[in-house]
Design a protein around this motif. Structure first.
Motif, PDB file in Angstrom:
ATOM      1  N   ALA A 159      -3.392  -0.690  -8.036  1.00  0.00           N
ATOM      2  CA  ALA A 159      -4.073  -1.883  -8.641  1.00  0.00           C
ATOM      3  C   ALA A 159      -2.934  -3.209  -7.507  1.00  0.00           C
ATOM      4  CB  ALA A 159      -3.321  -1.767  -9.882  1.00  0.00           C
ATOM      5  N   TYR A 160      -2.620  -3.239  -7.171  1.00  0.00           N
ATOM      6  CA  TYR A 160      -2.016  -4.399  -6.536  1.00  0.00           C
ATOM      7  C   TYR A 160      -2.520  -4.729  -5.480  1.00  0.00           C
ATOM      8  CZ  TYR A 160       1.234  -7.518  -4.033  1.00  0.00           C
ATOM      9  OH  TYR A 160       1.617  -8.387  -3.409  1.00  0.00           O
ATOM     10  N   GLY A 161      -3.411  -3.369  -4.777  1.00  0.00           N
ATOM     11  CA  GLY A 161      -3.901  -3.397  -3.445  1.00  0.00           C
ATOM     12  C   GLY A 161      -5.214  -4.210  -4.259  1.00  0.00           C
ATOM     13  N   ALA A 162      -5.524  -3.934  -4.629  1.00  0.00           N
ATOM     14  CA  ALA A 162      -6.797  -4.503  -5.329  1.00  0.00           C
ATOM     15  C   ALA A 162      -7.144  -5.529  -6.054  1.00  0.00           C
ATOM     16  CB  ALA A 162      -7.256  -3.832  -6.785  1.00  0.00           C
ATOM     17  N   GLY A 163      -5.890  -5.972  -6.751  1.00  0.00           N
ATOM     18  CA  GLY A 163      -5.290  -7.375  -6.624  1.00  0.00           C
ATOM     19  C   GLY A 163      -5.675  -8.289  -4.862  1.00  0.00           C
ATOM     20  N   THR A 164      -4.644  -7.979  -4.353  1.00  0.00           N
ATOM     21  CA  THR A 164      -4.560  -8.652  -3.071  1.00  0.00           C
ATOM     22  C   THR A 164      -6.558  -8.644  -2.434  1.00  0.00           C
ATOM     23  OG1 THR A 164      -2.661  -7.093  -2.498  1.00  0.00           O
ATOM     24  CG2 THR A 164      -4.120  -8.505  -0.949  1.00  0.00           C
ATOM     25  N   VAL A 221      -9.751  -3.524   6.536  1.00  0.00           N
ATOM     26  CA  VAL A 221      -9.231  -1.746   6.691  1.00  0.00           C
ATOM     27  C   VAL A 221      -7.557  -1.664   6.590  1.00  0.00           C
ATOM     28  CG1 VAL A 221      -8.898   0.570   8.061  1.00  0.00           C
ATOM     29  CG2 VAL A 221     -10.753  -1.216   8.340  1.00  0.00           C
ATOM     30  N   ARG A 222      -6.787  -2.578   6.491  1.00  0.00           N
ATOM     31  CA  ARG A 222      -5.639  -2.889   6.519  1.00  0.00           C
ATOM     32  C   ARG A 222      -5.608  -2.849   4.857  1.00  0.00           C
ATOM     33  NH1 ARG A 222      -3.925  -5.097  10.796  1.00  0.00           N
ATOM     34  NH2 ARG A 222      -4.112  -7.972   8.888  1.00  0.00           N
ATOM     35  N   GLN A 223      -6.367  -4.006   4.515  1.00  0.00           N
ATOM     36  CA  GLN A 223      -5.989  -4.477   2.926  1.00  0.00           C
ATOM     37  C   GLN A 223      -7.408  -2.916   1.928  1.00  0.00           C
ATOM     38  OE1 GLN A 223      -4.227  -6.271   2.139  1.00  0.00           O
ATOM     39  NE2 GLN A 223      -3.885  -6.617   3.894  1.00  0.00           N
ATOM     40  N   LEU A 224      -8.166  -2.493   2.955  1.00  0.00           N
ATOM     41  CA  LEU A 224      -9.035  -1.078   1.919  1.00  0.00           C
ATOM     42  C   LEU A 224      -7.637  -0.131   2.025  1.00  0.00           C
ATOM     43  CD1 LEU A 224     -11.056  -0.537   0.386  1.00  0.00           C
ATOM     44  CD2 LEU A 224     -12.114   0.337   3.008  1.00  0.00           C
ATOM     45  N   SER A 225      -6.958   0.403   3.033  1.00  0.00           N
ATOM     46  CA  SER A 225      -6.179   1.123   2.948  1.00  0.00           C
ATOM     47  C   SER A 225      -4.535   1.095   1.366  1.00  0.00           C
ATOM     48  CB  SER A 225      -5.535   1.753   4.261  1.00  0.00           C
ATOM     49  OG  SER A 225      -4.302   0.539   5.029  1.00  0.00           O
ATOM     50  N   THR A 226      -4.588  -0.409   1.658  1.00  0.00           N
ATOM     51  CA  THR A 226      -3.156  -0.265  -0.141  1.00  0.00           C
ATOM     52  C   THR A 226      -4.231   0.020  -0.899  1.00  0.00           C
ATOM     53  OG1 THR A 226      -4.031  -3.240   0.421  1.00  0.00           O
ATOM     54  CG2 THR A 226      -2.224  -2.056   2.157  1.00  0.00           C
ATOM     55  N   PHE A 227      -5.043  -0.566  -1.119  1.00  0.00           N
ATOM     56  CA  PHE A 227      -6.003  -0.252  -2.490  1.00  0.00           C
ATOM     57  C   PHE A 227      -6.306   1.396  -2.701  1.00  0.00           C
ATOM     58  CE2 PHE A 227     -10.295   0.477  -4.448  1.00  0.00           C
ATOM     59  CZ  PHE A 227      -9.975   0.486  -5.839  1.00  0.00           C
ATOM     60  N   ALA A 228      -7.312   1.769  -1.376  1.00  0.00           N
ATOM     61  CA  ALA A 228      -7.377   3.220  -1.691  1.00  0.00           C
ATOM     62  C   ALA A 228      -6.446   4.713  -1.510  1.00  0.00           C
ATOM     63  CB  ALA A 228      -8.814   3.704  -0.600  1.00  0.00           C
ATOM     64  N   GLY A 229      -5.281   4.171  -0.432  1.00  0.00           N
ATOM     65  CA  GLY A 229      -4.225   4.863  -0.102  1.00  0.00           C
ATOM     66  C   GLY A 229      -3.329   5.406  -1.247  1.00  0.00           C
ATOM     67  N   PRO A 230      -2.976   4.549  -1.596  1.00  0.00           N
ATOM     68  CA  PRO A 230      -2.144   5.121  -3.165  1.00  0.00           C
ATOM     69  C   PRO A 230      -2.369   6.005  -3.589  1.00  0.00           C
ATOM     70  CG  PRO A 230      -1.447   2.372  -2.104  1.00  0.00           C
ATOM     71  CD  PRO A 230      -2.452   3.403  -1.738  1.00  0.00           C
ATOM     72  N   VAL A 288      11.491  -0.763  -4.823  1.00  0.00           N
ATOM     73  CA  VAL A 288      13.011  -0.156  -5.436  1.00  0.00           C
ATOM     74  C   VAL A 288      11.837   0.068  -7.097  1.00  0.00           C
ATOM     75  CG1 VAL A 288      14.685   0.475  -6.854  1.00  0.00           C
ATOM     76  CG2 VAL A 288      14.678   0.102  -4.272  1.00  0.00           C
ATOM     77  N   ALA A 289      11.835  -0.990  -7.372  1.00  0.00           N
ATOM     78  CA  ALA A 289      11.476  -0.968  -9.255  1.00  0.00           C
ATOM     79  C   ALA A 289      10.465  -0.287  -9.847  1.00  0.00           C
ATOM     80  CB  ALA A 289      11.636  -2.376  -9.870  1.00  0.00           C
ATOM     81  N   MET A 290       8.858  -0.057  -8.258  1.00  0.00           N
ATOM     82  CA  MET A 290       7.827   0.248  -8.540  1.00  0.00           C
ATOM     83  C   MET A 290       7.645   2.014  -8.872  1.00  0.00           C
ATOM     84  SD  MET A 290       5.075  -2.244  -8.860  1.00  0.00           S
ATOM     85  CE  MET A 290       4.036  -1.067  -7.753  1.00  0.00           C
ATOM     86  N   PRO A 291       8.378   2.657  -8.383  1.00  0.00           N
ATOM     87  CA  PRO A 291       8.526   4.342  -8.311  1.00  0.00           C
ATOM     88  C   PRO A 291       9.430   4.635 -10.141  1.00  0.00           C
ATOM     89  CG  PRO A 291       9.523   3.435  -6.121  1.00  0.00           C
ATOM     90  CD  PRO A 291       8.573   1.967  -6.955  1.00  0.00           C
ATOM     91  N   VAL A 292      10.438   3.510  -9.887  1.00  0.00           N
ATOM     92  CA  VAL A 292      10.867   3.269 -11.130  1.00  0.00           C
ATOM     93  C   VAL A 292      10.427   3.609 -12.620  1.00  0.00           C
ATOM     94  CG1 VAL A 292      13.358   2.586 -12.192  1.00  0.00           C
ATOM     95  CG2 VAL A 292      12.916   3.649 -10.016  1.00  0.00           C
ATOM     96  N   LEU A 293       9.369   1.854 -12.545  1.00  0.00           N
ATOM     97  CA  LEU A 293       8.029   1.889 -13.236  1.00  0.00           C
ATOM     98  C   LEU A 293       7.241   3.249 -13.585  1.00  0.00           C
ATOM     99  CD1 LEU A 293       7.294  -0.063 -15.429  1.00  0.00           C
ATOM    100  CD2 LEU A 293       5.944  -0.847 -13.673  1.00  0.00           C
ATOM    101  N   ALA A 294       7.260   3.677 -13.043  1.00  0.00           N
ATOM    102  CA  ALA A 294       5.766   4.260 -12.703  1.00  0.00           C
ATOM    103  C   ALA A 294       6.745   5.468 -13.303  1.00  0.00           C
ATOM    104  CB  ALA A 294       5.551   4.573 -11.199  1.00  0.00           C
ATOM    105  N   ALA A 299       3.265  10.820  -9.999  1.00  0.00           N
ATOM    106  CA  ALA A 299       2.835   9.448  -8.962  1.00  0.00           C
ATOM    107  C   ALA A 299       1.574   9.379  -8.670  1.00  0.00           C
ATOM    108  CB  ALA A 299       3.244  11.064  -7.446  1.00  0.00           C
ATOM    109  N   SER A 300       0.905  10.182 -10.096  1.00  0.00           N
ATOM    110  CA  SER A 300      -0.355   9.700 -10.374  1.00  0.00           C
ATOM    111  C   SER A 300      -0.299   7.693 -10.785  1.00  0.00           C
ATOM    112  CB  SER A 300      -1.491  11.013 -10.183  1.00  0.00           C
ATOM    113  OG  SER A 300      -0.938  10.699 -11.755  1.00  0.00           O
ATOM    114  N   ALA A 301       0.249   7.689 -11.614  1.00  0.00           N
ATOM    115  CA  ALA A 301       0.832   6.535 -12.158  1.00  0.00           C
ATOM    116  C   ALA A 301       1.021   5.468 -11.274  1.00  0.00           C
ATOM    117  CB  ALA A 301       1.692   7.279 -13.508  1.00  0.00           C
ATOM    118  N   TYR A 302       2.541   6.446 -10.095  1.00  0.00           N
ATOM    119  CA  TYR A 302       2.932   5.723  -9.327  1.00  0.00           C
ATOM    120  C   TYR A 302       1.588   4.647  -8.572  1.00  0.00           C
ATOM    121  CZ  TYR A 302       5.984   3.813  -5.309  1.00  0.00           C
ATOM    122  OH  TYR A 302       6.416   3.192  -4.086  1.00  0.00           O
ATOM    123  N   GLY A 303       0.584   5.468  -7.849  1.00  0.00           N
ATOM    124  CA  GLY A 303      -0.469   5.966  -7.143  1.00  0.00           C
ATOM    125  C   GLY A 303      -1.230   4.391  -7.900  1.00  0.00           C
ATOM    126  N   MET A 304      -1.602   4.672  -9.012  1.00  0.00           N
ATOM    127  CA  MET A 304      -2.970   3.701  -9.510  1.00  0.00           C
ATOM    128  C   MET A 304      -1.988   2.159  -9.604  1.00  0.00           C
ATOM    129  SD  MET A 304      -3.771   5.566 -12.972  1.00  0.00           S
ATOM    130  CE  MET A 304      -3.986   4.747 -13.868  1.00  0.00           C
TER     131      MET A 304
END
Length: 435
Positions: free
Chosen positions: A286-291, A153-162, A264-270, A277-282
């Motif tokens: 993606a990182y959560g899905a890879g995990t 559940v924890r890992q699924l939330s890191t994928f779907a939540g963002p 810090v770099a992830m939101p700046v990159l997005a 924010a949708s780009a940030y979520g994507m």
């Protein structure tokens, strides 16, 4: 390979305690991801200052690391359910205030700082209580299955939540700033905080439906002193063992040079490649899905190694460093999605293997304190690194940050391979009992 018994899974979901805990955990951890997306995005949109962004992340993470041992002591002195319930009530109020502040159109940065700090303190009590509650409410024979599903559940939330959080913020608006009045309206961000507050309230309600078994004996005041003594014993144990000392020093360097900067770099990159924010979520999704992919690979090939355990860690981290370096020069969101999917897969594999190695290597009587120190490395050092990164990014470009951080990770891997003895760290099996 040993397979799980379907009858035990059926018994698990027939258990009312588990059903209530599972439902509450699913919603609450999904809500957590909304705040992890919305809070840095709020800081970035309010000021455009990466130092402010790093400070907010540090205020959220450092108290959690500093107070987590005290939170564990409270759990031991009282009960996991009681401490978890109080932490959920506190988080509901704090996130409700943050939502109201954001939706008001006049968020004050000082209040954002204060609420981030308070949320970090609350999490220092929720984490040890949440990880300690299962043995008090579940039959012992079902603990393995229950823990496995909770981790899933924890890992699924890191994928779907963002992804969901980014979609919510994008649909309802992430920011409208009036530079003259300094007014700010972020309806989508405020709704993300409100969802997390509601998720805590819901999980607190589900927790009231859970019935605990006979509670452990609360400790006398003198036990607080013995707790501090046991913490010191744990630190001495980790430092005195060569493999643990080498690994923990190595992981501390990784937390400082990679985990902290990427926060810090992830939101700046997005903001740079997608502007929303949708780009940030994507990217975060993606990182959560890879995990999840990396963890699934561990289930298929649990004994996969390239040489020793230490050598495998070094090789995978070197690959992460190489993939990290080009993130600063990507021109589209999907480029980042592909890179972060690969980085997440490598990280997911390492996460499962590192936890499994620690559980097998460390003496059972020292496992709790060893894991607490491991959590401190990534919950304490990484947020401090985030603050430093935010300051540096006032004068350092995104391209330079990713290139230097990735290059430093590769350099740390090479130095560790040549000098530290990391490559000689092996799968111990029962070595902990033999020491």
């Amino acid at each position: 390979m040993k397979r799980s018994d379907p009858r035990s899974r059926d018994a698990l979901f027939r258990d009312g305690n588990f059903r209530w805990l599972f439902a509450g955990s699913l919603i609450s951890q999904l809500g957590d991801q909304f705040t992890l997306i919305a809070l840095p995005w709020l800081a970035l949109k309010m000021t455009g200052d990466t130092l402010v962004l790093g400070t907010v992340l540090a205020l959220l993470g450092v108290p959690r690391a500093l107070f987590i041992l005290i939170g564990g002591a409270f759990v031991d002195r009282h009960s996991p359910k009681r401490v978890l319930m109080l932490s959920k009530y506190a988080s509901t109020v704090l996130l409700g205030l943050l939502a109201a502040l954001t939706l008001s159109g006049h968020p004050d940065l000082r209040f954002v700082y204060a609420l981030a700090l308070a949320i970090g303190v609350a999490s220092a009590f929720s984490l040890p209580s949440a990880t300690s509650i299962l043995p008090t409410v579940m039959p012992r024979e079902l603990l393995g299955q229950a823990n496995g599903l909770m981790m899933g559940v924890r890992q699924l939330s890191t994928f779907a939540g963002p992804l969901l959080a980014g979609l919510l913020i994008a649909v309802f608006g992430d920011a409208t700033a009036a530079t003259q009045s300094r007014d700010y309206t972020g309806i989508g961000i405020g709704m993300a905080f409100a969802f997390d507050a509601a998720s805590f309230a819901f999980s607190a309600w589900t927790l009231t439906r859970v019935r605990t078994h006979a509670a452990g004996t609360p400790s006398a005041p003198a036990q607080m002193q013995s707790m501090w003594r046991s913490v010191a014993d744990g630190l001495r144990y980790c430092w005195g063992d060569n493999s643990l000392r080498v690994c923990f020093c190595y992981w501390a360097a990784v937390a400082f040079f990679i985990t902290g900067p990427i926060q810090v770099a992830m939101p700046v990159l997005a903001s740079h490649v997608g502007g929303s924010a949708s780009a940030y979520g994507m990217l975060a999704g993606a990182y959560g899905a890879g995990t999840l992919i990396g963890m699934a690979f561990c289930g298929i090939r649990p004994g996969f190694r390239i040489g020793s355990f230490g050598t495998t860690v070094l090789i995978f981290d070197a690959a992460v460093g190489l993939l990290f370096m080009p993130l600063g020069v990507i021109g589209a969101v999907w480029h980042g999605v592909l890179l972060l999917l690969a980085i997440g897969a490598l990280g997911g594999f390492l996460q499962v293997n590192i936890f499994t190695w620690l559980q097998r290597y460390v003496a059972p009587a020292m496992l709790g304190r060893t894991m607490a120190l491991f959590m401190f490395i990534f919950m304490g050092i990484a947020p401090m690194s985030s603050s430093v990164t935010g300051w540096l990014m006032r004068d350092v470009t995104l391209q330079q940050l990713f290139a230097v951080s990735g290059g430093l990770l590769v350099g740390i891997v090479l130095l560790s391979f040549a000098l530290s003895g990391m490559r000689s760290v092996v799968d111990a099996g029962t070595a902990a009992q033999g020491r």
